[in-house]
Design an enzyme around this catalytic site. Sequence first.
Site, PDB file in Angstrom:
ATOM      1  N   GLY A  37       0.853  -1.187   0.000  1.00  0.00           N
ATOM      2  CA  GLY A  37       0.000   0.000   0.000  1.00  0.00           C
ATOM      3  C   GLY A  37       0.882   1.228   0.000  1.00  0.00           C
ATOM      4  N   ARG A 109      -9.956  -4.772  -4.126  1.00  0.00           N
ATOM      5  CA  ARG A 109     -10.206  -3.929  -2.958  1.00  0.00           C
ATOM      6  C   ARG A 109     -11.664  -3.478  -2.884  1.00  0.00           C
ATOM      7  NH1 ARG A 109      -5.759   0.359  -4.444  1.00  0.00           N
ATOM      8  NH2 ARG A 109      -5.760   0.671  -2.207  1.00  0.00           N
ATOM      9  N   LYS A 228      10.665  12.571 -10.185  1.00  0.00           N
ATOM     10  CA  LYS A 228      11.335  11.267 -10.094  1.00  0.00           C
ATOM     11  C   LYS A 228      11.380  10.655 -11.488  1.00  0.00           C
ATOM     12  CE  LYS A 228       8.094  10.179  -7.069  1.00  0.00           C
ATOM     13  NZ  LYS A 228       7.261   9.430  -6.098  1.00  0.00           N
ATOM     14  N   ASP A 260       7.713   5.295  -3.436  1.00  0.00           N
ATOM     15  CA  ASP A 260       7.364   5.546  -2.040  1.00  0.00           C
ATOM     16  C   ASP A 260       8.636   5.705  -1.204  1.00  0.00           C
ATOM     17  OD1 ASP A 260       4.670   5.101  -2.805  1.00  0.00           O
ATOM     18  OD2 ASP A 260       4.900   2.951  -2.472  1.00  0.00           O
TER      19      ASP A 260
END
Length: 318
Positions: A37, A109, A228, A260
Amino acid sequence: MTSSFGVFTLGDAMITMNPSVTGPLRFVSNFERKVGGAELNFAIGCARLGLRTKWVSRLGKDEFGRVIDHFARGEGIDMSDVHFVEGYPTSLNFKEIREDGSGRTFYYRYQSPILTMEPKDIQDSMFEGIDLVHITGVYLAIDPKNISIVKRVIEIAKRRGITISFDPNIRLKLWTIEEARKVYFDVFSSVDILLTGREEIQLILGDDRDEALASFAKKYAIDQLVIKDGENGSKMYTNGMWYEKEAFSVVPIDTVGAGDGFDAGYIYALLHGYSCEERLVFANGVGAMVTTVSGDNEGLPYLEEVLPFIRQESVIER
């Protein structure tokens, strides 16, 4: 040693099924259970670097929810505002990994427990000791109601003078680019630090030239626009100037979670007073290290691992 700086983030967490072999998912028979996540990965990255980290979420009151709860607590994350919910199964995803380390993710989900969160659940008391709030586009994409929740977070953070960082983290399996743009452009004016991939900003703006990016940052008063770009490194626009740093050379095994990790590295470096170029170097290092280990967050390094890596120092272990 735990830092004096506190970080807040909120979002869904999932049980991630990692394939036992590379290649198309339809040919994979065995999987290894992991935890993932985007926001939880970020929280883990920050915690391993020593930042005090609060994660706000909801988990299914089931075995998978307990797995995530135990895992996050073991990483030292503040779980005081993570609650179990009856009748909502903890989210799952299955990863497909190709030979070059790239891959795809398949999400399951439906009726995620995160859907039970309401704007009223975000209280001022959650922000005590917090220096930075990190938001991602994944949470915004899951359900329209989450937009109101994020606005509540932003309102409290602004009132308290807390820095806000945002990673668009586009998930086109959750919403269209048109839907994403509408929400993002409503959020951008509240963002102090935008951490985005080059391909993402191209999708959002339709233009990734330096002039267009600088104009966008000025228009929305974004203090730090960080781009990035994977193996091409990263760059940042701030105070009318561009800064750029090359990537570290590694052999990637699994690129999921690298963005992340970059975010966590950048935020750590920012809070600890690193210069613009030092922030990029540190974040590039963390992102690169993530790609060398299979799993969404298994490769997120501890501070004592990052520093010798970015300095290219040899570490002898016996």
